[in-house]
Design a protein around this motif. Structure first.
Motif, PDB file in Angstrom:
ATOM      1  N   MET A  50       0.836  -1.204   0.000  1.00 49.57           N
ATOM      2  CA  MET A  50       0.000   0.000   0.000  1.00 49.57           C
ATOM      3  C   MET A  50       0.867   1.249   0.000  1.00 49.57           C
ATOM      4  O   MET A  50       0.569   2.222  -0.712  1.00 49.57           O
ATOM      5  CB  MET A  50      -0.940  -0.016   1.211  1.00 49.57           C
ATOM      6  CG  MET A  50      -2.040   1.031   1.148  1.00 49.57           C
ATOM      7  SD  MET A  50      -3.185   0.753  -0.222  1.00 49.57           S
ATOM      8  CE  MET A  50      -3.157   2.358  -0.993  1.00 49.57           C
ATOM      9  N   ALA A  51       1.961   1.231   0.758  1.00 44.26           N
ATOM     10  CA  ALA A  51       2.879   2.380   0.767  1.00 44.26           C
ATOM     11  C   ALA A  51       3.486   2.581  -0.622  1.00 44.26           C
ATOM     12  O   ALA A  51       3.572   3.715  -1.115  1.00 44.26           O
ATOM     13  CB  ALA A  51       3.964   2.175   1.816  1.00 44.26           C
ATOM     14  N   ALA A  52       3.874   1.488  -1.262  1.00 42.96           N
ATOM     15  CA  ALA A  52       4.428   1.588  -2.617  1.00 42.96           C
ATOM     16  C   ALA A  52       3.367   2.075  -3.595  1.00 42.96           C
ATOM     17  O   ALA A  52       3.656   2.866  -4.500  1.00 42.96           O
ATOM     18  CB  ALA A  52       4.976   0.228  -3.060  1.00 42.96           C
ATOM     19  N   THR A  53       2.132   1.635  -3.400  1.00 43.60           N
ATOM     20  CA  THR A  53       1.037   2.076  -4.263  1.00 43.60           C
ATOM     21  C   THR A  53       0.778   3.564  -4.090  1.00 43.60           C
ATOM     22  O   THR A  53       0.551   4.282  -5.062  1.00 43.60           O
ATOM     23  CB  THR A  53      -0.237   1.256  -3.973  1.00 43.60           C
ATOM     24  OG1 THR A  53       0.053  -0.129  -4.202  1.00 43.60           O
ATOM     25  CG2 THR A  53      -1.384   1.684  -4.853  1.00 43.60           C
ATOM     26  N   ARG A  54       0.840   4.042  -2.839  1.00 48.26           N
ATOM     27  CA  ARG A  54       0.676   5.487  -2.609  1.00 48.26           C
ATOM     28  C   ARG A  54       1.747   6.274  -3.356  1.00 48.26           C
ATOM     29  O   ARG A  54       1.452   7.284  -3.996  1.00 48.26           O
ATOM     30  CB  ARG A  54       0.763   5.797  -1.113  1.00 48.26           C
ATOM     31  CG  ARG A  54      -0.515   5.628  -0.380  1.00 48.26           C
ATOM     32  CD  ARG A  54      -0.406   6.177   1.058  1.00 48.26           C
ATOM     33  NE  ARG A  54      -1.266   5.374   1.892  1.00 48.26           N
ATOM     34  CZ  ARG A  54      -0.874   4.357   2.658  1.00 48.26           C
ATOM     35  NH1 ARG A  54       0.382   4.027   2.733  1.00 48.26           N
ATOM     36  NH2 ARG A  54      -1.752   3.682   3.358  1.00 48.26           N
ATOM     37  N   ASP A  55       2.987   5.815  -3.257  1.00 48.64           N
ATOM     38  CA  ASP A  55       4.084   6.484  -3.965  1.00 48.64           C
ATOM     39  C   ASP A  55       3.839   6.458  -5.475  1.00 48.64           C
ATOM     40  O   ASP A  55       4.047   7.454  -6.159  1.00 48.64           O
ATOM     41  CB  ASP A  55       5.421   5.819  -3.641  1.00 48.64           C
ATOM     42  CG  ASP A  55       5.868   6.055  -2.208  1.00 48.64           C
ATOM     43  OD1 ASP A  55       5.357   7.004  -1.563  1.00 48.64           O
ATOM     44  OD2 ASP A  55       6.728   5.282  -1.728  1.00 48.64           O
ATOM     45  N   SER A  56       3.393   5.313  -5.966  1.00 45.81           N
ATOM     46  CA  SER A  56       3.122   5.177  -7.397  1.00 45.81           C
ATOM     47  C   SER A  56       1.990   6.102  -7.838  1.00 45.81           C
ATOM     48  O   SER A  56       2.069   6.721  -8.896  1.00 45.81           O
ATOM     49  CB  SER A  56       2.768   3.722  -7.704  1.00 45.81           C
ATOM     50  OG  SER A  56       2.412   3.577  -9.045  1.00 45.81           O
ATOM     51  N   MET A  57       0.940   6.199  -7.023  1.00 42.06           N
ATOM     52  CA  MET A  57      -0.181   7.082  -7.385  1.00 42.06           C
ATOM     53  C   MET A  57       0.287   8.528  -7.470  1.00 42.06           C
ATOM     54  O   MET A  57      -0.116   9.261  -8.377  1.00 42.06           O
ATOM     55  CB  MET A  57      -1.327   6.935  -6.387  1.00 42.06           C
ATOM     56  CG  MET A  57      -2.086   5.632  -6.544  1.00 42.06           C
ATOM     57  SD  MET A  57      -3.579   5.498  -5.526  1.00 42.06           S
ATOM     58  CE  MET A  57      -2.919   5.367  -3.884  1.00 42.06           C
ATOM     59  N   ARG A  58       1.148   8.925  -6.549  1.00 45.39           N
ATOM     60  CA  ARG A  58       1.691  10.288  -6.627  1.00 45.39           C
ATOM     61  C   ARG A  58       2.545  10.448  -7.881  1.00 45.39           C
ATOM     62  O   ARG A  58       2.436  11.443  -8.604  1.00 45.39           O
ATOM     63  CB  ARG A  58       2.503  10.601  -5.379  1.00 45.39           C
ATOM     64  CG  ARG A  58       1.659  10.924  -4.157  1.00 45.39           C
ATOM     65  CD  ARG A  58       2.504  11.449  -2.995  1.00 45.39           C
ATOM     66  NE  ARG A  58       3.156  10.389  -2.258  1.00 45.39           N
ATOM     67  CZ  ARG A  58       2.597   9.708  -1.248  1.00 45.39           C
ATOM     68  NH1 ARG A  58       1.372   9.984  -0.868  1.00 45.39           N
ATOM     69  NH2 ARG A  58       3.263   8.766  -0.618  1.00 45.39           N
TER      70      ARG A  58
END
Length: 193
Positions: A104-112
Protein backbone atom coordinates in the motif's frame (compact mmCIF):
# COMPACT_ATOMS: atom_id res chain seq x y z
CA UNK A 1 -3.19 -7.47 -31.22
CA UNK A 2 -0.11 -5.51 -30.17
CA UNK A 3 2.29 -6.69 -27.48
CA UNK A 4 1.22 -3.82 -25.24
CA UNK A 5 -2.43 -4.89 -25.53
CA UNK A 6 -1.59 -8.53 -24.78
CA UNK A 7 0.38 -7.44 -21.70
CA UNK A 8 -2.51 -5.30 -20.45
CA UNK A 9 -5.02 -8.09 -21.03
CA UNK A 10 -2.85 -10.61 -19.19
CA UNK A 11 -2.13 -8.22 -16.33
CA UNK A 12 -5.82 -7.34 -15.91
CA UNK A 13 -6.86 -10.99 -15.76
CA UNK A 14 -4.11 -12.06 -13.35
CA UNK A 15 -4.41 -9.03 -11.08
CA UNK A 16 -8.20 -9.39 -10.98
CA UNK A 17 -8.16 -13.09 -10.14
CA UNK A 18 -5.07 -13.31 -7.92
CA UNK A 19 -4.73 -9.78 -6.61
CA UNK A 20 -1.96 -7.28 -7.22
CA UNK A 21 0.23 -8.52 -4.37
CA UNK A 22 0.39 -12.07 -5.76
CA UNK A 23 1.00 -11.01 -9.35
CA UNK A 24 4.51 -10.83 -10.76
CA UNK A 25 5.71 -9.23 -13.97
CA UNK A 26 7.27 -12.58 -14.88
CA UNK A 27 3.85 -14.24 -14.66
CA UNK A 28 2.23 -11.44 -16.68
CA UNK A 29 4.88 -11.70 -19.38
CA UNK A 30 4.44 -15.47 -19.59
CA UNK A 31 0.65 -15.11 -19.91
CA UNK A 32 1.09 -12.40 -22.56
CA UNK A 33 3.48 -14.60 -24.56
CA UNK A 34 6.45 -12.28 -24.26
CA UNK A 35 9.64 -11.89 -22.27
CA UNK A 36 9.79 -9.93 -19.05
CA UNK A 37 12.34 -7.64 -20.75
CA UNK A 38 9.80 -6.84 -23.47
CA UNK A 39 7.18 -6.10 -20.81
CA UNK A 40 9.58 -3.52 -19.35
CA UNK A 41 9.98 -1.88 -22.76
CA UNK A 42 6.27 -1.02 -22.60
CA UNK A 43 5.89 -0.30 -18.86
CA UNK A 44 8.45 1.12 -16.42
CA UNK A 45 7.33 -1.02 -13.50
CA UNK A 46 4.48 -3.07 -12.09
CA UNK A 47 2.91 0.07 -10.62
CA UNK A 48 2.74 1.79 -14.00
CA UNK A 49 1.28 -1.39 -15.47
CA UNK A 50 -1.37 -1.41 -12.72
CA UNK A 51 -2.18 2.23 -13.45
CA UNK A 52 -2.80 1.41 -17.13
CA UNK A 53 -4.80 -1.70 -16.27
CA UNK A 54 -7.10 0.45 -14.12
CA UNK A 55 -7.35 3.11 -16.84
CA UNK A 56 -7.69 0.87 -19.88
CA UNK A 57 -8.97 -2.52 -18.77
CA UNK A 58 -11.52 -1.74 -16.11
CA UNK A 59 -14.96 -0.40 -17.05
CA UNK A 60 -14.69 3.26 -17.93
CA UNK A 61 -16.43 5.99 -16.02
CA UNK A 62 -18.93 6.27 -18.86
CA UNK A 63 -20.79 9.43 -19.60
CA UNK A 64 -17.80 11.72 -19.43
CA UNK A 65 -19.29 14.75 -21.03
CA UNK A 66 -18.86 18.46 -20.96
CA UNK A 67 -21.11 20.83 -19.05
CA UNK A 68 -24.17 21.69 -21.11
CA UNK A 69 -24.37 18.36 -22.93
CA UNK A 70 -27.44 16.14 -22.46
CA UNK A 71 -29.03 16.73 -19.05
CA UNK A 72 -27.26 16.83 -15.70
CA UNK A 73 -29.31 13.81 -14.61
CA UNK A 74 -28.43 11.76 -17.71
CA UNK A 75 -24.76 12.64 -17.34
CA UNK A 76 -24.65 11.80 -13.64
CA UNK A 77 -26.45 8.48 -14.17
CA UNK A 78 -23.95 7.51 -16.88
CA UNK A 79 -20.98 8.58 -14.74
CA UNK A 80 -22.38 6.82 -11.68
CA UNK A 81 -23.10 3.59 -13.53
CA UNK A 82 -19.56 3.59 -14.92
CA UNK A 83 -18.14 4.23 -11.45
CA UNK A 84 -20.19 1.41 -9.94
CA UNK A 85 -18.94 -1.00 -12.61
CA UNK A 86 -15.34 0.20 -12.20
CA UNK A 87 -15.33 -0.20 -8.42
CA UNK A 88 -16.99 -3.63 -8.58
CA UNK A 89 -14.43 -4.93 -11.09
CA UNK A 90 -11.36 -3.33 -9.53
CA UNK A 91 -12.11 -4.18 -5.91
CA UNK A 92 -10.07 -7.43 -5.88
CA UNK A 93 -7.02 -5.47 -7.03
CA UNK A 94 -7.54 -2.70 -4.49
CA UNK A 95 -8.17 -5.13 -1.62
CA UNK A 96 -4.93 -7.00 -2.15
CA UNK A 97 -3.01 -3.71 -2.09
CA UNK A 98 -4.73 -2.45 1.05
CA UNK A 99 -4.13 -5.74 2.88
CA UNK A 100 -0.35 -5.37 2.72
CA UNK A 101 1.08 -2.22 4.33
CA UNK A 102 4.33 -2.26 2.32
CA UNK A 103 2.48 -2.72 -0.95
CA UNK A 104 0.00 0.00 0.00
CA UNK A 105 2.88 2.38 0.77
CA UNK A 106 4.43 1.59 -2.62
CA UNK A 107 1.04 2.08 -4.26
CA UNK A 108 0.68 5.49 -2.61
CA UNK A 109 4.08 6.48 -3.96
CA UNK A 110 3.12 5.18 -7.40
CA UNK A 111 -0.18 7.08 -7.38
CA UNK A 112 1.69 10.29 -6.63
CA UNK A 113 4.29 9.49 -9.29
CA UNK A 114 1.68 8.77 -11.98
CA UNK A 115 -0.87 11.34 -10.77
CA UNK A 116 -3.46 8.65 -10.23
CA UNK A 117 -5.64 7.43 -7.40
CA UNK A 118 -9.18 7.54 -6.08
CA UNK A 119 -9.14 11.32 -5.73
CA UNK A 120 -8.94 11.73 -9.51
CA UNK A 121 -12.55 10.60 -10.03
CA UNK A 122 -13.82 12.88 -7.25
CA UNK A 123 -11.84 15.83 -8.62
CA UNK A 124 -13.06 15.20 -12.18
CA UNK A 125 -16.68 14.96 -11.04
CA UNK A 126 -16.32 18.17 -9.00
CA UNK A 127 -14.90 19.94 -12.06
CA UNK A 128 -17.81 18.71 -14.18
CA UNK A 129 -20.40 19.81 -11.59
CA UNK A 130 -18.69 23.19 -11.17
CA UNK A 131 -18.97 23.68 -14.93
CA UNK A 132 -22.69 22.86 -14.79
CA UNK A 133 -23.00 25.27 -11.86
CA UNK A 134 -21.34 28.05 -13.87
CA UNK A 135 -23.87 27.71 -16.68
CA UNK A 136 -26.81 27.58 -14.27
CA UNK A 137 -27.75 23.90 -14.53
CA UNK A 138 -26.66 23.19 -10.93
CA UNK A 139 -27.72 25.28 -7.94
CA UNK A 140 -25.27 28.02 -6.93
CA UNK A 141 -25.80 26.88 -3.32
CA UNK A 142 -24.70 23.28 -3.97
CA UNK A 143 -21.43 22.39 -2.24
CA UNK A 144 -19.77 20.87 -5.29
CA UNK A 145 -16.77 19.16 -3.62
CA UNK A 146 -19.09 17.55 -1.05
CA UNK A 147 -21.58 16.40 -3.72
CA UNK A 148 -18.78 14.84 -5.78
CA UNK A 149 -17.32 13.09 -2.72
CA UNK A 150 -20.73 11.80 -1.64
CA UNK A 151 -21.57 10.39 -5.05
CA UNK A 152 -18.18 8.74 -5.63
CA UNK A 153 -18.16 7.45 -2.04
CA UNK A 154 -21.58 5.90 -2.56
CA UNK A 155 -20.36 4.32 -5.80
CA UNK A 156 -17.36 2.81 -4.03
CA UNK A 157 -19.50 1.45 -1.20
CA UNK A 158 -22.24 0.08 -3.47
CA UNK A 159 -19.63 -1.39 -5.84
CA UNK A 160 -18.06 -3.17 -2.87
CA UNK A 161 -21.44 -4.51 -1.73
CA UNK A 162 -22.21 -5.73 -5.24
CA UNK A 163 -18.81 -7.44 -5.40
CA UNK A 164 -19.44 -9.16 -2.06
CA UNK A 165 -22.87 -10.38 -3.20
CA UNK A 166 -22.13 -11.23 -6.84
CA UNK A 167 -18.36 -11.43 -7.29
CA UNK A 168 -16.56 -9.91 -10.25
CA UNK A 169 -18.06 -12.31 -12.77
CA UNK A 170 -21.57 -12.23 -11.28
CA UNK A 171 -24.60 -10.35 -12.47
CA UNK A 172 -23.86 -6.93 -13.98
CA UNK A 173 -24.55 -4.04 -11.64
CA UNK A 174 -27.92 -2.56 -12.66
CA UNK A 175 -28.31 0.91 -14.09
CA UNK A 176 -31.27 1.36 -11.74
CA UNK A 177 -28.83 1.51 -8.81
CA UNK A 178 -27.02 4.40 -10.50
CA UNK A 179 -30.34 6.12 -11.08
CA UNK A 180 -31.36 5.80 -7.44
CA UNK A 181 -28.04 7.22 -6.19
CA UNK A 182 -28.29 10.19 -8.55
CA UNK A 183 -31.96 10.82 -7.69
CA UNK A 184 -30.96 11.19 -4.06
CA UNK A 185 -28.69 14.12 -4.95
CA UNK A 186 -30.79 15.84 -7.61
CA UNK A 187 -32.90 17.88 -5.17
CA UNK A 188 -29.72 19.42 -3.73
CA UNK A 189 -28.17 20.00 -7.16
CA UNK A 190 -31.24 21.38 -8.95
CA UNK A 191 -31.30 25.15 -9.40
CA UNK A 192 -34.24 26.96 -7.82
CA UNK A 193 -37.30 27.26 -10.01
Amino acid sequence: MSTRERILDAAAEIMRTRGVASTTTKEIARAAGCSEALLYKHFRDKEELLTYVLKERMPAFNGIRHPGEATVEENLVAITHGALRFYTRSFPMMASMAAQPKLMAATRDSMRKYQAGPHVAVDWLATYLAGEQQIGRVSPDADIPVMAALLMGACFQQGFLHYVREGVDGEEIPKSLAESLVHGLLPVLAPAG
